[in-house]
Design a protein around this motif. Structure first.
Motif, short mmCIF file in Angstrom:
data_model
loop_
_atom_site.label_atom_id
_atom_site.label_comp_id
_atom_site.label_asym_id
_atom_site.label_seq_id
_atom_site.Cartn_x
_atom_site.Cartn_y
_atom_site.Cartn_z
N PRO A 117 1.14 -13.75 -3.37
CA PRO A 117 1.37 -12.42 -2.80
C PRO A 117 2.24 -11.57 -3.72
O PRO A 117 3.20 -12.06 -4.32
N VAL A 153 -2.08 -7.25 3.98
CA VAL A 153 -3.09 -7.08 2.94
C VAL A 153 -3.50 -5.62 2.80
O VAL A 153 -3.31 -4.81 3.71
N VAL A 170 -10.50 -8.07 0.44
CA VAL A 170 -9.11 -7.72 0.19
C VAL A 170 -8.91 -7.46 -1.31
O VAL A 170 -9.43 -8.20 -2.14
N VAL A 176 -2.80 -8.91 -1.59
CA VAL A 176 -2.03 -9.60 -0.55
C VAL A 176 -0.58 -9.29 -0.86
O VAL A 176 -0.06 -9.65 -1.93
N THR A 212 4.22 -10.88 4.28
CA THR A 212 3.40 -12.09 4.26
C THR A 212 4.31 -13.31 4.29
O THR A 212 5.14 -13.50 3.41
#
Length: 87
Positions: free
Chosen positions: A24, A47, A70, A73, A78
Motif C-alpha cells: 500500500p 483504494v 484498482v 491501494v 488500509t
C-alpha cells in the motif's frame, strides 16, 4: 502441460493469469490495474478504482477475493495485509 485457452482473448470474467504482491502507498499507483484483489489478512482497505473514485472498504475478511479494478491501494486507511493484485 498444454494450455487449452492459449488462443483465447482474456476477459474480466475469466480467470486471472498473473499477479503481484501489493505494498500500500499513498503516492504510487500499482504497476498495472488489477482485475481483482486478494486480501490475505483481515482489515480495512482504501483504494482508488480505475474510474478515479476513492473508496474505503471496512472489515474485509481474511481470504477475500474482491473483483475490483484498482489503480492504487492507499497506505492511509488500509489495515488489511497480504494483499495480492490479480491481473
Amino acid at each position: 502441460m498444454s494450455d487449452p485457452f492459449l488462443n483465447t482473448h482474456p476477459s474480466l470474467s475469466g480467470p486471472a493469469t498473473a499477479g503481484f504482491a501489493v505494498t500500500p502507498s499513498d503516492g504510487a499507483e500499482l504497476a498495472q490495474p488489477s482485475r481483482a484483489l486478494y486480501v490475505g489478512g483481515a482489515g480495512d482497505l482504501a483504494v482508488t478504482l480505475l474510474s478515479g473514485d476513492s473508496v474505503s472498504l471496512g472489515a474485509v475478511p481474511a481470504g477475500s477475493l474482491l473483483p475490483l479494478r484498482v489503480s492504487r491501494v492507499h497506505a492511509t486507511g488500509t489495515t488489511a495485509t497480504a494483499i495480492v493484485a490479480l491481473i
